[in-house]
Scaffold this active site. Structure first.
Site, mmCIF file in Angstrom:
data_model
loop_
_atom_site.group_PDB
_atom_site.id
_atom_site.type_symbol
_atom_site.label_atom_id
_atom_site.label_comp_id
_atom_site.label_asym_id
_atom_site.label_seq_id
_atom_site.Cartn_x
_atom_site.Cartn_y
_atom_site.Cartn_z
ATOM 1 C CG ASP A 17 89.425 -62.883 -40.460
ATOM 2 O OD1 ASP A 17 90.577 -62.413 -40.544
ATOM 3 O OD2 ASP A 17 89.145 -64.070 -40.707
ATOM 4 C CG ASP A 62 85.630 -63.651 -35.506
ATOM 5 O OD1 ASP A 62 85.969 -64.662 -36.146
ATOM 6 O OD2 ASP A 62 85.378 -62.547 -36.030
#
Length: 245
Positions: free
Chosen positions: A81, A79
Protein backbone atom coordinates in the site's frame (compact mmCIF):
# COMPACT_ATOMS: atom_id res chain seq x y z
CA UNK A 1 -14.39 4.80 25.11
CA UNK A 2 -12.94 7.59 27.25
CA UNK A 3 -14.42 11.08 27.36
CA UNK A 4 -11.23 12.35 25.70
CA UNK A 5 -11.68 10.04 22.71
CA UNK A 6 -15.35 10.99 22.40
CA UNK A 7 -14.45 14.67 22.52
CA UNK A 8 -11.82 14.29 19.78
CA UNK A 9 -14.17 12.32 17.54
CA UNK A 10 -16.96 14.87 17.99
CA UNK A 11 -14.71 17.85 17.32
CA UNK A 12 -12.61 16.40 14.49
CA UNK A 13 -14.42 13.54 12.69
CA UNK A 14 -12.24 13.85 9.62
CA UNK A 15 -8.92 13.83 11.50
CA UNK A 16 -6.98 10.81 12.71
CA UNK A 17 -8.41 10.29 16.19
CA UNK A 18 -6.98 8.25 19.01
CA UNK A 19 -9.19 5.39 17.91
CA UNK A 20 -8.07 5.94 14.35
CA UNK A 21 -4.41 5.92 15.27
CA UNK A 22 -4.84 2.59 16.99
CA UNK A 23 -6.69 1.11 14.03
CA UNK A 24 -4.21 2.48 11.51
CA UNK A 25 -1.60 0.08 12.85
CA UNK A 26 -3.50 -2.56 10.87
CA UNK A 27 -2.88 -0.60 7.65
CA UNK A 28 0.90 -0.52 7.82
CA UNK A 29 3.79 -1.39 10.05
CA UNK A 30 3.95 1.14 12.85
CA UNK A 31 6.63 3.72 13.49
CA UNK A 32 7.97 3.39 17.01
CA UNK A 33 8.05 6.73 18.84
CA UNK A 34 11.04 5.31 20.74
CA UNK A 35 13.00 5.35 17.47
CA UNK A 36 13.56 9.06 16.92
CA UNK A 37 14.48 10.39 13.53
CA UNK A 38 17.92 11.72 12.72
CA UNK A 39 16.56 14.39 10.38
CA UNK A 40 13.51 16.64 10.34
CA UNK A 41 12.31 15.07 7.10
CA UNK A 42 9.73 16.42 4.65
CA UNK A 43 6.31 15.18 3.59
CA UNK A 44 5.54 14.60 -0.07
CA UNK A 45 3.15 17.57 0.02
CA UNK A 46 5.92 19.82 1.34
CA UNK A 47 8.33 18.63 -1.33
CA UNK A 48 5.81 19.18 -4.11
CA UNK A 49 5.02 22.67 -2.88
CA UNK A 50 8.54 23.86 -2.08
CA UNK A 51 10.84 21.71 -4.17
CA UNK A 52 13.28 19.01 -3.09
CA UNK A 53 15.47 20.13 -0.18
CA UNK A 54 19.19 19.80 -0.82
CA UNK A 55 19.75 17.86 2.41
CA UNK A 56 17.78 14.81 1.27
CA UNK A 57 19.47 11.74 -0.24
CA UNK A 58 17.51 11.48 -3.48
CA UNK A 59 18.21 8.67 -5.96
CA UNK A 60 16.81 7.29 -9.20
CA UNK A 61 16.15 3.70 -10.26
CA UNK A 62 19.16 4.01 -12.56
CA UNK A 63 21.38 4.72 -9.55
CA UNK A 64 20.36 1.45 -7.92
CA UNK A 65 20.83 -0.36 -11.21
CA UNK A 66 24.39 0.96 -11.52
CA UNK A 67 25.22 -0.03 -7.94
CA UNK A 68 24.02 -3.58 -8.58
CA UNK A 69 25.75 -3.94 -11.96
CA UNK A 70 27.92 -7.07 -12.20
CA UNK A 71 26.72 -8.23 -8.79
CA UNK A 72 24.93 -11.59 -8.40
CA UNK A 73 21.12 -11.68 -8.03
CA UNK A 74 19.74 -10.67 -4.66
CA UNK A 75 16.37 -10.80 -2.90
CA UNK A 76 14.41 -7.56 -2.69
CA UNK A 77 11.18 -6.75 -0.91
CA UNK A 78 8.28 -4.39 -1.46
CA UNK A 79 5.58 -3.02 0.78
CA UNK A 80 2.23 -2.92 -1.02
CA UNK A 81 0.00 0.00 0.00
CA UNK A 82 1.34 3.37 -1.19
CA UNK A 83 4.56 1.68 -2.32
CA UNK A 84 3.58 -0.80 -5.01
CA UNK A 85 -0.09 0.12 -5.35
CA UNK A 86 -2.03 3.34 -4.84
CA UNK A 87 -4.77 1.58 -2.89
CA UNK A 88 -6.61 4.53 -1.36
CA UNK A 89 -9.77 3.68 -3.37
CA UNK A 90 -9.89 0.33 -1.54
CA UNK A 91 -9.53 1.87 1.89
CA UNK A 92 -11.92 4.72 1.12
CA UNK A 93 -14.58 2.24 0.04
CA UNK A 94 -13.95 0.12 3.11
CA UNK A 95 -14.40 3.05 5.43
CA UNK A 96 -17.63 4.11 3.75
CA UNK A 97 -19.05 0.60 3.94
CA UNK A 98 -17.96 -0.53 7.38
CA UNK A 99 -17.32 2.56 9.53
CA UNK A 100 -18.17 5.92 7.92
CA UNK A 101 -16.14 8.77 9.45
CA UNK A 102 -14.24 6.30 11.61
CA UNK A 103 -11.39 3.81 11.43
CA UNK A 104 -12.96 0.77 13.05
CA UNK A 105 -13.11 -0.85 9.62
CA UNK A 106 -9.37 -1.50 9.84
CA UNK A 107 -10.07 -3.95 12.65
CA UNK A 108 -12.88 -5.64 10.74
CA UNK A 109 -11.98 -8.95 9.05
CA UNK A 110 -14.84 -8.44 6.59
CA UNK A 111 -13.06 -5.37 5.23
CA UNK A 112 -9.76 -7.18 4.83
CA UNK A 113 -11.48 -10.05 3.01
CA UNK A 114 -13.01 -7.55 0.60
CA UNK A 115 -9.69 -5.76 0.10
CA UNK A 116 -7.55 -8.87 -0.31
CA UNK A 117 -10.02 -10.96 -2.27
CA UNK A 118 -11.16 -8.63 -5.01
CA UNK A 119 -11.13 -4.94 -4.25
CA UNK A 120 -7.44 -4.63 -5.12
CA UNK A 121 -8.67 -4.60 -8.70
CA UNK A 122 -9.35 -0.91 -7.97
CA UNK A 123 -5.79 -0.29 -6.76
CA UNK A 124 -3.61 1.54 -9.26
CA UNK A 125 -0.05 0.31 -9.87
CA UNK A 126 2.55 2.96 -9.11
CA UNK A 127 4.91 3.92 -11.91
CA UNK A 128 7.93 3.71 -9.62
CA UNK A 129 7.02 0.12 -8.74
CA UNK A 130 6.86 -0.81 -12.42
CA UNK A 131 10.33 0.65 -12.99
CA UNK A 132 11.84 -1.05 -9.96
CA UNK A 133 10.28 -4.45 -10.61
CA UNK A 134 11.34 -4.38 -14.27
CA UNK A 135 14.90 -3.51 -13.28
CA UNK A 136 15.12 -6.20 -10.61
CA UNK A 137 13.56 -8.85 -12.87
CA UNK A 138 16.05 -8.05 -15.62
CA UNK A 139 18.78 -8.74 -13.07
CA UNK A 140 17.22 -12.04 -12.02
CA UNK A 141 16.51 -10.85 -8.47
CA UNK A 142 13.94 -12.60 -6.28
CA UNK A 143 10.99 -10.35 -5.48
CA UNK A 144 8.90 -10.53 -2.31
CA UNK A 145 5.88 -8.51 -1.28
CA UNK A 146 5.54 -8.07 2.47
CA UNK A 147 2.52 -6.17 3.75
CA UNK A 148 1.24 -5.17 7.15
CA UNK A 149 -2.29 -6.06 6.09
CA UNK A 150 -4.36 -8.67 7.88
CA UNK A 151 -4.46 -11.88 5.81
CA UNK A 152 -7.48 -13.46 4.12
CA UNK A 153 -8.13 -16.99 2.79
CA UNK A 154 -7.58 -16.11 -0.88
CA UNK A 155 -4.83 -15.41 -3.42
CA UNK A 156 -6.31 -12.47 -5.30
CA UNK A 157 -3.70 -9.89 -4.31
CA UNK A 158 -0.87 -12.26 -5.23
CA UNK A 159 -2.45 -12.94 -8.62
CA UNK A 160 -3.21 -9.27 -9.19
CA UNK A 161 0.36 -8.20 -8.49
CA UNK A 162 1.78 -10.92 -10.71
CA UNK A 163 -0.46 -9.98 -13.62
CA UNK A 164 -0.13 -6.22 -13.17
CA UNK A 165 3.67 -6.18 -12.96
CA UNK A 166 4.30 -9.17 -15.27
CA UNK A 167 6.27 -11.04 -12.64
CA UNK A 168 7.80 -14.23 -13.99
CA UNK A 169 8.71 -15.88 -10.70
CA UNK A 170 5.98 -14.89 -8.26
CA UNK A 171 6.19 -15.55 -4.54
CA UNK A 172 3.01 -15.54 -2.47
CA UNK A 173 2.31 -12.21 -0.80
CA UNK A 174 3.42 -12.28 2.83
CA UNK A 175 0.79 -10.87 5.18
CA UNK A 176 2.89 -9.91 8.19
CA UNK A 177 -0.02 -8.40 10.06
CA UNK A 178 0.46 -5.49 12.40
CA UNK A 179 1.54 -4.87 15.96
CA UNK A 180 1.94 -1.83 18.18
CA UNK A 181 4.99 -3.32 19.86
CA UNK A 182 6.80 -5.44 17.25
CA UNK A 183 8.05 -4.71 13.74
CA UNK A 184 6.25 -7.63 12.14
CA UNK A 185 7.96 -7.34 8.74
CA UNK A 186 11.48 -7.67 10.12
CA UNK A 187 11.37 -11.44 10.59
CA UNK A 188 10.32 -12.00 6.98
CA UNK A 189 12.89 -9.61 5.55
CA UNK A 190 15.53 -11.47 7.50
CA UNK A 191 14.19 -14.97 6.72
CA UNK A 192 14.28 -14.36 2.96
CA UNK A 193 17.69 -12.66 3.13
CA UNK A 194 16.31 -9.53 1.52
CA UNK A 195 18.98 -6.93 0.85
CA UNK A 196 16.78 -4.00 -0.19
CA UNK A 197 13.27 -3.31 1.06
CA UNK A 198 11.17 -0.57 -0.51
CA UNK A 199 8.49 1.13 1.57
CA UNK A 200 6.67 4.39 2.20
CA UNK A 201 6.30 4.27 5.98
CA UNK A 202 8.76 4.93 8.78
CA UNK A 203 8.13 1.38 9.99
CA UNK A 204 9.27 0.00 6.63
CA UNK A 205 12.62 1.75 6.91
CA UNK A 206 13.16 0.64 10.51
CA UNK A 207 12.00 -2.93 9.81
CA UNK A 208 14.53 -3.25 7.01
CA UNK A 209 17.37 -1.93 9.15
CA UNK A 210 16.50 -4.26 12.00
CA UNK A 211 16.80 -7.13 9.51
CA UNK A 212 20.17 -5.98 8.19
CA UNK A 213 18.74 -4.71 4.90
CA UNK A 214 18.64 -1.26 3.36
CA UNK A 215 15.28 0.45 3.57
CA UNK A 216 14.70 2.76 0.61
CA UNK A 217 11.86 5.25 0.87
CA UNK A 218 9.11 5.36 -1.72
CA UNK A 219 7.23 8.64 -1.39
CA UNK A 220 3.60 8.32 -0.33
CA UNK A 221 1.28 10.23 -2.68
CA UNK A 222 0.08 13.51 -1.21
CA UNK A 223 -3.54 12.52 -1.88
CA UNK A 224 -3.24 9.16 -0.15
CA UNK A 225 -6.00 8.37 2.32
CA UNK A 226 -3.36 7.20 4.79
CA UNK A 227 -2.66 10.25 6.92
CA UNK A 228 -0.62 11.82 8.34
CA UNK A 229 1.94 11.76 5.56
CA UNK A 230 5.33 10.44 6.70
CA UNK A 231 8.44 12.59 6.72
CA UNK A 232 10.65 11.44 3.85
CA UNK A 233 14.27 11.30 4.95
CA UNK A 234 13.42 11.17 8.65
CA UNK A 235 16.02 8.44 9.22
CA UNK A 236 18.57 9.66 6.72
CA UNK A 237 17.44 6.95 4.31
CA UNK A 238 17.70 7.23 0.55
CA UNK A 239 14.55 8.38 -1.23
CA UNK A 240 13.40 7.52 -4.73
CA UNK A 241 12.85 10.61 -6.81
CA UNK A 242 9.31 11.09 -8.24
CA UNK A 243 8.15 7.96 -6.44
CA UNK A 244 4.86 9.48 -5.33
CA UNK A 245 3.38 8.32 -8.63
Amino acid sequence: MSLLKKDIILKAPLLVTLVGLSALFSYATHADPKTPGTHSGYTTAEMLANGIPSDLRMIDVSDIQKELKDKPPIAVGFDIDDTTLFSSPVFYRGQQMFSPNGYEYLSNQKFWDKANCGWDAFSMPKSIAKQLITMHQDRGDDIYFITGRTSSPCHFTTDYLQKTFHIKKMNEVIFAGASRTVYTKTQYIKAHKIKIYYGDSDGDIISARHAGAEGIRVMRAANSSYKPLPKNGLYGERILRNSQY
